[in-house]
Design a protein around this motif. Structure first.
Motif, short mmCIF file in Angstrom:
data_model
loop_
_atom_site.label_atom_id
_atom_site.label_comp_id
_atom_site.label_asym_id
_atom_site.label_seq_id
_atom_site.Cartn_x
_atom_site.Cartn_y
_atom_site.Cartn_z
N VAL A 37 0.83 -1.20 0.00
CA VAL A 37 0.00 0.00 0.00
C VAL A 37 0.87 1.26 0.00
O VAL A 37 1.91 1.31 0.65
CB VAL A 37 -0.92 -0.02 1.26
N GLU A 123 3.76 6.14 4.20
CA GLU A 123 3.38 4.73 4.06
C GLU A 123 3.23 4.06 5.43
O GLU A 123 2.38 3.20 5.62
CB GLU A 123 4.42 3.99 3.21
N SER A 126 -0.24 5.15 6.59
CA SER A 126 -1.37 4.56 5.85
C SER A 126 -1.53 3.08 6.20
O SER A 126 -2.65 2.60 6.42
CB SER A 126 -1.17 4.73 4.34
N THR A 127 -0.41 2.36 6.28
CA THR A 127 -0.54 0.92 6.52
C THR A 127 -0.96 0.63 7.97
O THR A 127 -1.65 -0.36 8.21
CB THR A 127 0.78 0.17 6.20
N THR A 128 -0.59 1.51 8.89
CA THR A 128 -1.01 1.34 10.28
C THR A 128 -2.54 1.43 10.34
O THR A 128 -3.23 0.60 10.96
CB THR A 128 -0.38 2.45 11.16
N ALA A 131 -4.20 -1.60 8.26
CA ALA A 131 -4.10 -2.89 8.97
C ALA A 131 -5.11 -2.91 10.12
O ALA A 131 -5.80 -3.92 10.34
CB ALA A 131 -2.69 -3.10 9.50
N THR A 141 -5.02 -9.72 9.56
CA THR A 141 -3.93 -9.06 8.83
C THR A 141 -2.69 -8.90 9.71
O THR A 141 -2.81 -8.50 10.86
CB THR A 141 -4.41 -7.66 8.37
N TRP A 143 0.80 -6.77 9.96
CA TRP A 143 1.50 -5.58 9.44
C TRP A 143 3.00 -5.86 9.47
O TRP A 143 3.53 -6.35 10.47
CB TRP A 143 1.16 -4.41 10.35
N LEU A 180 0.32 -7.32 5.18
CA LEU A 180 0.21 -5.95 4.69
C LEU A 180 1.52 -5.20 4.91
O LEU A 180 2.07 -5.22 6.01
CB LEU A 180 -0.91 -5.22 5.43
N THR A 181 2.00 -4.54 3.87
CA THR A 181 3.25 -3.79 4.03
C THR A 181 3.24 -2.53 3.16
O THR A 181 2.28 -2.29 2.42
CB THR A 181 4.46 -4.70 3.73
N GLN A 182 4.31 -1.74 3.29
CA GLN A 182 4.37 -0.45 2.61
C GLN A 182 5.06 -0.56 1.26
O GLN A 182 6.05 -1.28 1.11
CB GLN A 182 5.21 0.56 3.44
N SER A 201 5.88 2.48 -5.36
CA SER A 201 5.15 1.36 -4.73
C SER A 201 4.85 0.23 -5.71
O SER A 201 4.79 -0.94 -5.30
CB SER A 201 3.82 1.85 -4.15
#
Ligand code: ADP
Ligand code: ASP
Ligand code: MG
Length: 439
Positions: A37, A123, A126-128, A131, A141, A143, A180-182, A201
């Motif tokens: 993401v 990033e 956003s991912t925090t 997730a 999920t 992270w 899920l990762t950046q 990305s």
């Protein structure tokens, strides 16, 4: 077989978009599934402006930009989690505190290093948030911090991937939960944050796909797929259903913004198909890029705006020979600039470059010290893959061509932006029907 998904900034720009992402992922049965993401919406641009304010010690501007970004992220947390927001809001607040601390700690260091230590927070934030939302709606999920997975050198802002080390770390991941990762970010072996270049990305997702030998990489976009021209700029662009890796690399390299140019080669090496799919119209057929991509070559069109043309001539009576070209192109490499068009004559070298002030202005200054330099600003570069002469003529109309280059499969023409239409219309291959919409 692993599937890799990548979602860009538009797919997570606000609470509604993140809810929609949650629905898409909740119905995805593929596992293992790696989801890469980007930062929310235009966060990376906002972080770059924040960096500029920090480095010019404009504390009022810095504070107001930081507050604005924090409020925007917290408003999304609020909209998603309501009265269950405390834990996520606390994590978001902690990331902003860390961001602020890093700005202050690193602002006397070189800009590219300072950039990577701070811009990576887009990033991370956003991912925090994403997730937490996926876990909230019951999509289990995990992270992961991409800075510990994508190992790079310390070439800040354009880090090079250490493939063997990255492969080892990524392959050590396991579990059948969604991972899920950046995108965009990596880290040196000793844990210093790095970035892979703007829009990187897509490349991050390809790195995961390559290392995991994934069955496919799906890049979810705000367009239904890959078109023969940017559908936002050409009113009759058509979607390309199938495309070869090589053709897609050419389009991306020449500036088709829809895919980062580094994305394709790692996929091609493992024969992993890339699907470009609509995030909005889930039933729309994707574009598929693979080794079996279309064999018929159809024309495709790429616009690069905010271009600058530099025309360089030796100051003495010498020619623009290899030694001089070597000197000039070497300075480009040092400045981190890429020439979108290079054209030379006996006593002239013309270069068309992106108007990126931080890189361009020092380069221009250095070149002007040793060469006679003529500069034209505010230009648009049109690149046509598999052109025909009538097609080029129809697209050019009666606009002045400031520079051009043509080889067997690609033609490029440089125009003044003020003479170009806001929306372009593609003629047919015989050059008919090029309605030149006016600005
Ligand atoms: P993301 O943030 O998901 O990476 P981008 O904005 O980088 O998305 O890429 C998607 C955009 O690329 C589209 O909105 C479209 O305007 C633009 N684009 C440029 N060229 C093309 C093309 N040939 N086909 C499809 N989209 C294109
Ligand atoms: N957030 C980064 C950027 O805006 C990376 C990406 O979106 O691909 O450039
Ligand atoms: Mg992008």
């Amino acid at each position: 077989m692993t599937t890799v998904y990548k979602f860009g900034g538009a797919s997570i720009q606000d609470a509604a978009a993140i809810r929609h992402l949650g629905e898409v992922l909740a119905t995805t049965r593929e596992r293992p599934l790696v989801v890469v993401v980007s930062a929310m919406g235009k966060t990376t641009n906002a972080l770059e402006a924040l960096l500029t304010a920090a480095r010019s010690y404009d504390d009022r501007d810095y504070r107001s930009r930081l507050d604005e970004l924090r409020s925007a992220h917290l408003a999304t947390v609020d909209a998603l989690f309501g009265d269950r927001k405390a834990a996520v809001a606390e994590r978001v607040e902690a990331l902003f505190e860390e961001l602020d601390r890093r700005h202050r700690t690193h602002r006397q260091e070189p800009r590219p290093f300072h950039y990577d230590q701070t811009i990576c927070f887009g990033e991370l934030l956003s991912t925090t948030l994403v997730a937490a939302w996926l876990n909230e709606i019951g999509t289990a999920t995990d992270w992961h911090d991409a800075r510990e997975l994508i190992v790079t050198d310390a070439r800040h802002q354009a880090a090079n991937v250490d493939w063997p080390a990255t492969r080892e770390r990524i392959r050590a991941l396991d579990g059948d939960r969604l991972l899920l990762t950046q995108g965009f970010i990596g880290g040196t072996p000793d844990g210093v944050s790095t970035t892979l270049g703007r829009e990187g990305s897509d490349f991050s997702a390809a790195i995961f796909a390559h290392c995991l030998e994934a069955g496919e990489l799906v890049i979810w976009k705000d367009v239904p797929g890959l078109f023969n021209a940017d559908p936002r700029r050409f009113d009759n662009a058509v979607q390309l259903q199938r495309l070869s890796y090589d053709e897609a690399i050419e389009l991306a390299w020449h500036g088709a913004k829809v895919i980062h140019p580094k994305t394709l080669a790692p996929l091609r090496e493992k024969g992993i198909p890339l699907k470009v799919r609509s995030f909005e119209e889930l039933d729309a057929p994707p574009s598929v890029i693979s080794a079996e991509g279309a064999s018929a070559v159809t024309p495709a069109f790429i616009l690069a705006e905010e271009q600058v043309l530099l025309e360089l001539r030796p100051r003495d009576f010498s020619f623009m020979d290899e030694a001089r070209q070597h000197d000039i192109l070497g300075r480009l490499v040092e400045a981190g600039e890429h020439a979108n068009l290079v054209d030379s004559g006996a006593t002239r070298l013309s270069l068309c470059l992106d108007a990126h002030p931080a890189r361009l202005e020092p380069l221009v200054e250095s070149l002007a010290a040793d060469y006679a330099l003529e500069r034209h600003d505010d230009l648009t570069l049109l690149t046509v893959r598999h052109p025909t002469e009538p097609l080029l003529e129809a697209l050019s109309g009666d606009r002045e061509i400031l520079a051009e280059r043509c080889n067997r499969d690609t033609a490029q023409r440089l125009f003044r932006s003020s003479e170009c239409p806001e929306t372009w219309h593609l003629p047919d291959q015989e050059g008919k029907g090029a309605g030149q919409s006016v600005r």
